[in-house]
Scaffold this active site. Structure first.
Site, PDB file in Angstrom:
ATOM      1  N   GLU A   1     -56.326 -19.605 -32.567  1.00  0.00           N
ATOM      2  CA  GLU A   1     -56.317 -20.985 -33.056  1.00  0.00           C
ATOM      3  C   GLU A   1     -57.447 -21.814 -32.449  1.00  0.00           C
ATOM      4  O   GLU A   1     -57.408 -23.040 -32.442  1.00  0.00           O
ATOM      5  CB  GLU A   1     -54.963 -21.625 -32.757  1.00  0.00           C
ATOM      6  CG  GLU A   1     -53.815 -20.975 -33.499  1.00  0.00           C
ATOM      7  CD  GLU A   1     -52.486 -21.625 -33.165  1.00  0.00           C
ATOM      8  OE1 GLU A   1     -52.238 -22.735 -33.661  1.00  0.00           O
ATOM      9  OE2 GLU A   1     -51.701 -21.018 -32.423  1.00  0.00           O
TER      10      GLU A   1
ATOM     11  N   SER B   1     -49.907 -22.027 -36.342  1.00  0.00           N
ATOM     12  CA  SER B   1     -50.796 -22.258 -37.476  1.00  0.00           C
ATOM     13  C   SER B   1     -50.564 -21.285 -38.625  1.00  0.00           C
ATOM     14  O   SER B   1     -51.444 -21.070 -39.454  1.00  0.00           O
ATOM     15  CB  SER B   1     -52.276 -22.196 -37.043  1.00  0.00           C
ATOM     16  OG  SER B   1     -52.577 -23.273 -36.193  1.00  0.00           O
TER      17      SER B   1
ATOM     18  N   TYR C   1     -54.992 -26.719 -42.925  1.00  0.00           N
ATOM     19  CA  TYR C   1     -56.235 -27.225 -42.368  1.00  0.00           C
ATOM     20  C   TYR C   1     -57.363 -27.457 -43.363  1.00  0.00           C
ATOM     21  O   TYR C   1     -58.310 -28.178 -43.040  1.00  0.00           O
ATOM     22  CB  TYR C   1     -56.719 -26.284 -41.252  1.00  0.00           C
ATOM     23  CG  TYR C   1     -55.692 -26.152 -40.158  1.00  0.00           C
ATOM     24  CD1 TYR C   1     -55.327 -27.250 -39.395  1.00  0.00           C
ATOM     25  CD2 TYR C   1     -55.043 -24.947 -39.906  1.00  0.00           C
ATOM     26  CE1 TYR C   1     -54.360 -27.156 -38.400  1.00  0.00           C
ATOM     27  CE2 TYR C   1     -54.081 -24.838 -38.915  1.00  0.00           C
ATOM     28  CZ  TYR C   1     -53.747 -25.944 -38.169  1.00  0.00           C
ATOM     29  OH  TYR C   1     -52.794 -25.847 -37.198  1.00  0.00           O
TER      30      TYR C   1
ATOM     31  N   ARG D   1     -43.300 -31.501 -32.422  1.00  0.00           N
ATOM     32  CA  ARG D   1     -43.023 -31.624 -33.859  1.00  0.00           C
ATOM     33  C   ARG D   1     -42.183 -30.448 -34.302  1.00  0.00           C
ATOM     34  O   ARG D   1     -42.536 -29.291 -34.039  1.00  0.00           O
ATOM     35  CB  ARG D   1     -44.327 -31.658 -34.655  1.00  0.00           C
ATOM     36  CG  ARG D   1     -44.217 -32.359 -35.993  1.00  0.00           C
ATOM     37  CD  ARG D   1     -45.398 -32.093 -36.909  1.00  0.00           C
ATOM     38  NE  ARG D   1     -45.349 -30.753 -37.455  1.00  0.00           N
ATOM     39  CZ  ARG D   1     -46.300 -29.842 -37.314  1.00  0.00           C
ATOM     40  NH1 ARG D   1     -47.406 -30.119 -36.633  1.00  0.00           N
ATOM     41  NH2 ARG D   1     -46.155 -28.633 -37.843  1.00  0.00           N
TER      42      ARG D   1
ATOM     43  N   ASP E   1     -40.210 -28.235 -37.323  1.00  0.00           N
ATOM     44  CA  ASP E   1     -40.316 -27.896 -38.739  1.00  0.00           C
ATOM     45  C   ASP E   1     -38.982 -27.428 -39.294  1.00  0.00           C
ATOM     46  O   ASP E   1     -38.236 -26.705 -38.611  1.00  0.00           O
ATOM     47  CB  ASP E   1     -41.359 -26.788 -38.945  1.00  0.00           C
ATOM     48  CG  ASP E   1     -42.761 -27.231 -38.542  1.00  0.00           C
ATOM     49  OD1 ASP E   1     -43.011 -28.445 -38.544  1.00  0.00           O
ATOM     50  OD2 ASP E   1     -43.584 -26.353 -38.216  1.00  0.00           O
TER      51      ASP E   1
ATOM     52  N   GLU F   1     -38.955 -23.959 -36.396  1.00  0.00           N
ATOM     53  CA  GLU F   1     -39.642 -23.825 -35.114  1.00  0.00           C
ATOM     54  C   GLU F   1     -40.068 -25.192 -34.618  1.00  0.00           C
ATOM     55  O   GLU F   1     -40.023 -26.186 -35.349  1.00  0.00           O
ATOM     56  CB  GLU F   1     -40.862 -22.909 -35.233  1.00  0.00           C
ATOM     57  CG  GLU F   1     -41.921 -23.404 -36.195  1.00  0.00           C
ATOM     58  CD  GLU F   1     -43.054 -22.400 -36.372  1.00  0.00           C
ATOM     59  OE1 GLU F   1     -44.101 -22.612 -35.728  1.00  0.00           O
ATOM     60  OE2 GLU F   1     -42.890 -21.432 -37.125  1.00  0.00           O
TER      61      GLU F   1
ATOM     62  N   ASN G   1     -43.234 -27.272 -32.462  1.00  0.00           N
ATOM     63  CA  ASN G   1     -44.630 -27.243 -32.042  1.00  0.00           C
ATOM     64  C   ASN G   1     -44.779 -28.193 -30.853  1.00  0.00           C
ATOM     65  O   ASN G   1     -44.744 -29.413 -31.032  1.00  0.00           O
ATOM     66  CB  ASN G   1     -45.546 -27.701 -33.180  1.00  0.00           C
ATOM     67  CG  ASN G   1     -45.327 -26.895 -34.449  1.00  0.00           C
ATOM     68  OD1 ASN G   1     -45.928 -25.850 -34.628  1.00  0.00           O
ATOM     69  ND2 ASN G   1     -44.465 -27.370 -35.327  1.00  0.00           N
TER      70      ASN G   1
ATOM     71  N   GLY H   1     -50.900 -30.270 -33.891  1.00  0.00           N
ATOM     72  CA  GLY H   1     -52.313 -30.469 -34.184  1.00  0.00           C
ATOM     73  C   GLY H   1     -52.712 -31.930 -34.221  1.00  0.00           C
ATOM     74  O   GLY H   1     -51.925 -32.814 -34.573  1.00  0.00           O
TER      75      GLY H   1
END
Length: 300
Positions: free
Chosen positions: A16, A141, A207, A246, A248, A262, A264, A268
């Protein structure tokens, strides 16, 4: 007045790296706008020497993936006594491990996608017969994440196992992708993610410019919004995360209930990233978000 010197840690050695470079560059601009003295460090195995040379007051951790998000760099910063943003060693290690995170979520009553860890031999000894998702346990990612709707058509062949060791095999849940950022002790809002071209929220959708549409707040009931925000805050606290994270979810179209996927712990910070977008939605611009993270930086 002496300005606080912030070292933005970016790049790194994981797959990443490119995402981290983008996150770091955006963070550096915002930190300068917020009034900090900023030095950008591309993290390699000489990070110890670079930090001793830079002598920062605090580090903004913009690394993603193994070594930057799993507790490794956090341990280095603890040893050097340099305060840093985001989660500490243990929370980072837990959050990076998708399977352990799901186990903790399940323990505190948050619905999770059914799944198990499998190695290559186990996978081929008993191949899935239902649609499934298979992904790395410790990468982000959506790298090497495969959504398989026809179990007869596997995304890789025998002898071409794309994972290091075991992978996480999960049931495929069809529904709406949702995500919720936690900042400090506050869940901000819920974003609905609509990939523009692909069947799921993969690397390109995350992205590439125009790769996905972000709708916030999500077009769901208040009950679903509240459930996602409550669950995000619960898992943030249960893992011991700090600063920002964050979580999900997938809104199961069969039940209209959100299912946790999951967390994070280093979300990002690229121009297309979700966490800064959610912060802006609740009135926190990017420089202010950076200031909040810096003011709450610490060592373990």
């Amino acid at each position: 007045m002496i300005m606080t010197k912030v070292a933005v840690l970016k790049g790194g050695l994981s797959r990443e790296r490119d995402v981290s470079l983008s996150s770091g560059a955006a963070c550096a601009v915002a930190l300068k706008q917020a009034g900090y003295d900023v030095v950008e460090i591309d993290v390699g195995r000489d990070i110890w020497e670079k930090l001793k040379e830079a002598k920062p007051d605090v580090c903004l951790n913009a690394l993603h993936g193994p070594l930057g998000e799993d507790g490794s760099i956090q341990g280095v910063l603890n040893y050097l006594g340099i305060p840093y943003t985001h989660s500490g060693v243990s929370a980072s290690a837990l959050a990076m491990d998708k399977n352990r995170t799901k186990m903790i979520a399940d323990d505190i009553g948050i619905p999770i996608a059914k799944g198990k860890l499998v190695n290559e031999a186990e996978f081929w000894a008993e191949p899935p017969v239902e649609p499934y998702v298979i992904k790395p346990v410790n990468d982000g990612s959506s790298i090497d994440t495969f959504v398989v709707r026809d179990p007869a058509e596997h995304p890789f062949k025998k002898g071409e196992w794309p994972f290091k060791g075991r992978a996480l095999l999960e049931e495929l849940i069809d529904g709406t992708e949702l995500t919720c950022t936690v900042l400090g002790d506050r869940a901000l809002t819920v974003t609905e993610i609509v990939p523009a071209k692909d069947a799921f929220y993969n690397y390109s959708a995350k992205y590439a410019p125009g790769g996905s549409n972000h709708i916030l707040p999500a077009r769901v009931s208040q009950d679903v919004l509240d459930t996602c925000m409550s669950a995000s805050l619960k898992i943030h606290k249960a893992l011991g995360c700090r600063g920002i994270s964050r979580s999900d979810f997938i809104l199961d179209k069969r039940t209209n209930k959100p299912v946790f996927l999951e967390v994070n712990n280093q979300p990002g910070m690229t121009p297309t990233s979700l966490a800064p977008e959610q912060a802006a939605h609740v009135g926190i611009d990017f420089p202010s978000l950076m200031r909040i993270l810096i003011e709450n930086a610490q060592t373990d």
